[in-house]
Design a protein around this motif. Sequence first.
Motif, mmCIF file in Angstrom:
data_model
loop_
_atom_site.group_PDB
_atom_site.id
_atom_site.type_symbol
_atom_site.label_atom_id
_atom_site.label_comp_id
_atom_site.label_asym_id
_atom_site.label_seq_id
_atom_site.Cartn_x
_atom_site.Cartn_y
_atom_site.Cartn_z
ATOM 1 N N THR A 190 59.040 4.538 -36.513
ATOM 2 C CA THR A 190 59.963 3.502 -36.081
ATOM 3 C C THR A 190 61.162 3.720 -37.043
ATOM 4 O O THR A 190 61.061 4.312 -38.177
ATOM 5 N N ALA A 191 62.400 3.295 -36.592
ATOM 6 C CA ALA A 191 63.586 2.885 -37.445
ATOM 7 C C ALA A 191 63.331 2.478 -39.039
ATOM 8 O O ALA A 191 63.609 2.905 -40.059
ATOM 9 N N ALA A 192 62.334 1.363 -38.838
ATOM 10 C CA ALA A 192 61.968 0.703 -39.953
ATOM 11 C C ALA A 192 61.219 1.638 -40.959
ATOM 12 O O ALA A 192 61.251 1.758 -42.282
ATOM 13 N N ASP A 193 60.280 2.479 -40.381
ATOM 14 C CA ASP A 193 59.579 3.354 -41.216
ATOM 15 C C ASP A 193 60.571 4.431 -41.885
ATOM 16 O O ASP A 193 60.436 4.663 -43.088
ATOM 17 N N CYS A 194 61.649 4.807 -41.252
ATOM 18 C CA CYS A 194 62.360 5.671 -41.830
ATOM 19 C C CYS A 194 63.389 5.176 -42.846
ATOM 20 O O CYS A 194 63.609 5.666 -43.792
ATOM 21 N N ALA A 195 63.595 3.732 -42.764
ATOM 22 C CA ALA A 195 64.483 3.168 -43.628
ATOM 23 C C ALA A 195 63.695 2.826 -44.954
ATOM 24 O O ALA A 195 64.150 3.077 -45.751
ATOM 25 N N LEU A 196 62.361 2.695 -44.653
ATOM 26 C CA LEU A 196 61.495 2.402 -46.017
ATOM 27 C C LEU A 196 61.373 3.625 -46.634
ATOM 28 O O LEU A 196 61.426 3.709 -48.064
ATOM 29 N N SER A 228 63.686 6.141 -46.476
ATOM 30 C CA SER A 228 64.944 6.405 -47.180
ATOM 31 C C SER A 228 65.146 5.678 -48.707
ATOM 32 O O SER A 228 65.669 6.095 -49.621
ATOM 33 N N GLY A 229 64.877 4.406 -48.642
ATOM 34 C CA GLY A 229 64.970 3.754 -49.549
ATOM 35 C C GLY A 229 63.857 3.988 -50.842
ATOM 36 O O GLY A 229 64.436 4.188 -52.025
#
Length: 66
Positions: A35-41, A43-44
């Motif tokens: 998910t995009a949330a996985d990628c955002a985590l 990335s952070g």
Amino acid sequence: MNAPNLDSGLAAVLDHVREVHGPIGEAITDGKEITAADCALLSGAVGALLDAIDVRTEAPRLKEAA
């Protein structure tokens, strides 16, 4: 005031990156959706890792060097 323990700080950030990467790596291996949330985590977490490395090595950041 105590000086920060840079090695333990870097180790903590590495642990966080591994924790965030684990489910993503499993999803890739299993052919599941990321998910995009996985990628955002991730990335952070990678951003925090790069910051911790910069502090540990006193490396100049590219934006600041320009």
